[in-house]
Enzyme design. Structure first.
Site, PDB file in Angstrom:
ATOM      1  N   HIS A 185       0.870  -1.175   0.000  1.00 36.23           N
ATOM      2  CA  HIS A 185       0.000   0.000   0.000  1.00 36.23           C
ATOM      3  C   HIS A 185       0.909   1.227   0.000  1.00 36.23           C
ATOM      4  O   HIS A 185       1.541   1.537   1.017  1.00 36.23           O
ATOM      5  CB  HIS A 185      -0.898  -0.022   1.236  1.00 36.23           C
ATOM      6  CG  HIS A 185      -1.844   1.137   1.335  1.00 36.23           C
ATOM      7  ND1 HIS A 185      -2.856   1.347   0.434  1.00 36.23           N
ATOM      8  CD2 HIS A 185      -1.923   2.154   2.241  1.00 36.23           C
ATOM      9  CE1 HIS A 185      -3.529   2.436   0.767  1.00 36.23           C
ATOM     10  NE2 HIS A 185      -2.985   2.948   1.857  1.00 36.23           N
ATOM     11  N   ASP A 311     -11.201  -2.938  -3.728  1.00 37.92           N
ATOM     12  CA  ASP A 311     -10.809  -2.354  -2.438  1.00 37.92           C
ATOM     13  C   ASP A 311     -11.980  -2.417  -1.463  1.00 37.92           C
ATOM     14  O   ASP A 311     -12.242  -1.475  -0.711  1.00 37.92           O
ATOM     15  CB  ASP A 311     -10.315  -0.919  -2.603  1.00 37.92           C
ATOM     16  CG  ASP A 311      -9.587  -0.408  -1.360  1.00 37.92           C
ATOM     17  OD1 ASP A 311      -9.011  -1.243  -0.637  1.00 37.92           O
ATOM     18  OD2 ASP A 311      -9.603   0.808  -1.112  1.00 37.92           O
TER      19      ASP A 311
END
EC number: 3.5.2.3
Length: 432
Positions: A185, A311
């Site tokens: 991330h 997501d």
């Protein structure tokens, strides 16, 4: 999966194979959970069940590389069972579940637990990602070899970034030796600071602290140099701005083993959708401006961006019904992934095979899965959908336990009619 089931013929379909880009009218014959035959002349053997697809698209099921599921530890937000039901309704046949659970998936026993629990309760494939560092703390590397042996499909700290470059270097080196995939991330928490949305004029107008693009690009640039140093396989979980696309493009041109994803939210929405402090649009990475959204679409079309992810991040009223700056990041997305992605097709920004490639074939290739293609011997993880079917999203109809969708009351096109996992029908809109 079940050779006891009779053969199944899906006929009169528009076959789209994103692996080759080939499209034609025809059918698919399924036996023993695998694709047995396909094409315009495929016929049903004696005793086979036959389903007429009415000319709708038949394609490989979607593979979502980034979904946060509450179980274990926060089953009130989402369980493996409810996530599977939402995924099936959205045409997702394989989910990669993030390790951000309680306890964290940083131990082989936890990997085994998720696999067993998913096998018992989920109607789609759920493959666990394991934590890259113990406790997701970014300090001590997890046991990559043991976790991989237990069945972890990739290694990530989920929604957290690893700020210690030495830890990341060590992880990439170990991953290289085990041929494991590191997924990161890319968001520097120090540069994010107190920021809650994209830094710029709109944030200033709302009086909200902004997150600069550099929070993403500085971390991404560092990682590219570490990949060059170590040779480890690396996937940037989600990029959101034009500068990040340029960094990935340059790394690929240099031959680095690098891939990247983009959230469907950063393809379909921009910062203006936040409107009057709408917390369902508070995401990480944040929604960027329209120029960055267009840059993401262009990078997807030219192959710089490899995959689209939902997501999926379920949040309940206690974490979302708060002032914007205090609300948690995240939105549910499994059920709307395909419909939202089809906005790009209807706007003539990308072809259907290209779109499905980013949703199915490329994730399968990156993860080393045999799915994501229409060919004999491939798993019969398939979807049939009408790309033009219009509907208005009612969040109360969502199968996810949490309802924090950014597409509430949005006009969407494209609905899944059938979802099959290993040749078994797990979702049938005709009977709902």
């Amino acid at each position: 999966m079940t050779s006891s089931h009779p053969p199944l013929l899906l006929k009169n379909a528009w076959l789209v194979d994103p692996a080759t880009g080939h499209e034609e009218r025809g059918g698919v014959l399924i036996e023993g959970g695998l694709i047995k035959a396909l094409g315009p002349a495929v016929a049903a053997p004696e005793g086979a069940e036959v389903i007429d697809c009415g000319g709708q698209v038949l394609a490989p099921g979607l593979i979502d590389m980034r979904a946060f599921i509450g179980e274990p530890g926060a089953a009130h937000r989402e369980t493996l069972k409810s996530a599977g039901e939402a995924a099936a309704a959205g045409g997702v046949t394989t989910i990669v579940s993030m390790p951000d659970t309680n306890p964290v998936i940083d131990d082989p026993a936890m990997v085994d637990f998720v696999q067993r629990r998913a096998r018992d309760t989920s109607i789609v494939n759920i493959r666990p990602a394991a934590a890259l560092t113990k406790g997701l703390l970014g300090q001590e590397m997890a046991e990559i070899g043991l976790l991989r042996e237990a069945g972890a499909i990739m290694f990530t700290d989920g929604a957290r970034s690893i700020t210690n470059a030495q830890v990341m270097r060590r992880a990439l080196t170990y991953a290289r030796d085990f041929d494991a995939l590191i997924v990161h991330h890319v968001e520097d928490p120090d540069l994010v600071g107190q920021g809650v949305m994209n830094e710029g004029e709109f944030a200033a107008r709302l009086g909200l602290p902004g997150i600069p693009r550099e929070a993403e690009t500085v971390m991404l640039e560092r990682d590219m140099r570490l990949v060059r140093l170590t040779g480890g396989r690396y996937h940037a979980a989600m990029i959101s701005c034009a500068d990040s696309a340029d960094i990935i493009r340059t790394a690929k041109a240099a031959g680095l083993p690098v891939t990247c994803g983009v959230s469907i939210n950063n393809l379909a929405l921009n910062e203006n959708d936040i409107g009057d402090y709408r917390t369902f649009f508070k995401l990480s990475p944040p929604l960027r401006d329209e120029d960055d959204r267009q840059a993401m679409i262009a990078a997807l079309a030219d192959g710089t961006i490899d995959v689209i992810v939902s997501d999926h991040n379920p949040q309940d009223v206690e974490t979302k019904r708060l002032p914007f700056a205090e609300a948690e990041d995240g939105a549910v997305g499994l059920e709307t992934l395909l419909s939202a992605a089809l906005r790009l097709l209807h706007a003539d920004l990308i072809s259907l095979p290209q779109l499905l490639r980013a949703l199915s074939t490329r994730p399968a290739e990156i993860l080393g899965l045999p799915a994501g293609r229409l060919e004999c011997g491939a798993p019969a993880d398939l979807i049939v959908f009408d790309p033009d079917a219009p509907y208005v999203l009612d969040k109360r109809q969502l199968r996810s336990l949490s309802k924090n969708t950014p597409f509430e009351e949005a006009r969407l096109e494209g609905q899944v009619t059938l979802t099959l996992v290993a040749g078994r029908i797990v979702f049938d809109r005709r009977s709902t």
